[in-house]
Scaffold this active site. Structure first.
Site, short mmCIF file in Angstrom:
data_model
loop_
_atom_site.label_atom_id
_atom_site.label_comp_id
_atom_site.label_asym_id
_atom_site.label_seq_id
_atom_site.Cartn_x
_atom_site.Cartn_y
_atom_site.Cartn_z
N ARG A 47 0.88 -1.16 0.00
CA ARG A 47 0.01 -0.20 -0.03
C ARG A 47 0.96 1.22 -0.14
NH1 ARG A 47 -2.72 -4.08 1.75
NH2 ARG A 47 -0.75 -4.54 2.63
N THR A 48 1.79 1.38 1.11
CA THR A 48 2.47 2.79 1.21
C THR A 48 3.42 3.18 -0.23
OG1 THR A 48 2.30 2.16 3.35
CG2 THR A 48 3.76 4.02 2.64
N LYS A 88 26.23 -3.66 0.44
CA LYS A 88 27.57 -3.54 0.48
C LYS A 88 28.09 -2.93 1.69
CE LYS A 88 27.22 -2.83 -4.24
NZ LYS A 88 27.32 -1.80 -5.33
N ARG A 109 11.13 3.65 3.69
CA ARG A 109 10.79 2.62 4.73
C ARG A 109 12.07 1.98 5.14
NH1 ARG A 109 5.80 -1.25 4.59
NH2 ARG A 109 4.64 0.69 4.94
N HIS A 152 4.67 5.90 11.55
CA HIS A 152 4.13 5.57 10.05
C HIS A 152 3.07 6.98 10.00
CE1 HIS A 152 3.03 4.23 6.52
NE2 HIS A 152 2.86 2.62 6.73
N1 CP Z 1 -0.52 -0.06 5.94
C1 CP Z 1 0.82 -0.42 5.39
O1 CP Z 1 1.85 0.28 5.77
O2 CP Z 1 0.75 -1.26 4.28
P1 CP Z 1 2.33 -1.65 3.45
O3 CP Z 1 3.01 -2.21 4.71
O4 CP Z 1 1.60 -2.76 2.44
O5 CP Z 1 2.77 -0.36 3.04
#
Ligand code: CP
Length: 314
Positions: free
Chosen positions: A58-59, A88, A109, A137
């Protein structure tokens, strides 16, 4: 939203950055993004880099969709832990110093809590935290609260139950922290004993005057809440398989649970789910989790516009 000290760069790394007027501006911008004509390209010529050291559906894809819908370009590494020079031994800081020369903003991320702050501390372009280990998040919390507003018409005066892994679940932590900006809110934590909400979040809520309590009996909570926010037990964050097995499977929302829920309540989940919401629930109109995921595009369009231009948000 705040600007970094001494700089005009606007990072989005932590929900602590936001105040209520800023929140309302993002939601209003997301509403405008929902109606943005397909031919409108306010970020034409801009490039977004998405660097993901942990898996995502999603993100990453909604940030990339958001950038494409705004007319911008995207460069991406979807498994940076293995397929970037991290393998590396390159540090996050060095990676950011390189990618800032390729892109106008970076969505990051990473598996380590605090990594987004580290990235922002060296970056000359905006960093958008897409999840830093069990830490934060922020764009997810914004889309969660935006979904509550979109579904129920308000974000104040709500009784909200956060269910599942509240210790490692960064989305639940960020949403709880963001709810400090609401009024007459009551929070109920329903979690297995091994994964309670952290003391740092509790202290912040107490400081903001948001009442909260722990309630192990989910059935007792269901008839009295407006929003239930179910979460996955974060298997990847446990030290041993035994600890994960001890925490999982304790709170499952199925048809029986939905019959206990109020007619005008909603069920959210940041997704992905494993078995904590049964698929029979999906057809219930109160199950808003797929609509919630779709709202991520509009919130992320609003954030990108905001960090990359003076744009519609002012
Ligand atoms: N909700 C969420 O962070 O989903 P993903 O891990 O698929 O990005």
């Amino acid at each position: 939203m705040v600007r970094s000290p001494g700089a005009s760069i606007q990072h989005v790394v932590d929900v602590g950055q936001f105040d209520r007027p800023g929140l309302e501006r993002i939601f209003a911008a997301a509403d405008r993004m929902r109606a943005l004509p397909r031919q409108s390209k306010p970020l034409a010529g801009y490039t977004l880099a998405t660097i993901f050291y942990e898996p995502s559906t999603r993100t990453r894809l909604s940030f990339e969709t958001a950038m494409h819908r705004l007319g911008g370009n995207v460069i991406s590494t979807e498994n940076a832990r293995e397929f970037s020079s991290a393998i590396k031994g390159e540090s996050v800081e060095d990676t950011i110093r390189i990618v800032e020369g390729y892109a106008d903003a970076i969505v990051l991320r990473h598996h380590e809590q605090g990594s987004a702050h580290r990235a922002a501390s060296v970056s000359s372009v905006p960093i958008l935290n897409a999840g830093d280990g069990p830490g934060e998040h922020p764009s997810q919390a914004l889309l969660d609260l935006y979904t509550i507003r979109h579904e129920l018409g308000r974000i104040d005066g709500l009784r909200v139950a956060l269910v599942g892994d509240l210790r490692f679940g960064r989305t639940a932590r960020s949403l709880a922290r963001l709810l400090r900006l609401t009024e007459r809110t009551e929070l109920i934590f329903v979690s297995p004993p091994a994964v309670p909400m952290g003391s740092d979040v509790r202290a912040e809520l107490a400081g903001a005057g948001i009442p909260f309590r722990d309630e192990p009996d989910l059935d007792a909570v269901l008839p009295h809440i407006d929003v239930i926010y179910q979460t996955r037990v974060q298997k990847e964050r446990f030290t041993t398989p035994g600890e994960y097995e001890a925490a999982r499977g304790q709170y499952v929302l199925d048809g029986d649970a939905m019959r206990r829920l109020k007619a005008d309540a909603i069920l959210l989940h940041p997704l992905p789910r494993v078995d904590e919401i049964t698929t029979e629930v999906d057809a219930d109109p109160r199950a808003a989790y797929f609509r919630q995921a779709h709202n991520g595009v509009f919130i992320r369009m609003a954030l990108l516009e905001h960090v990359l231009s003076d744009g519609v948000m002012g």
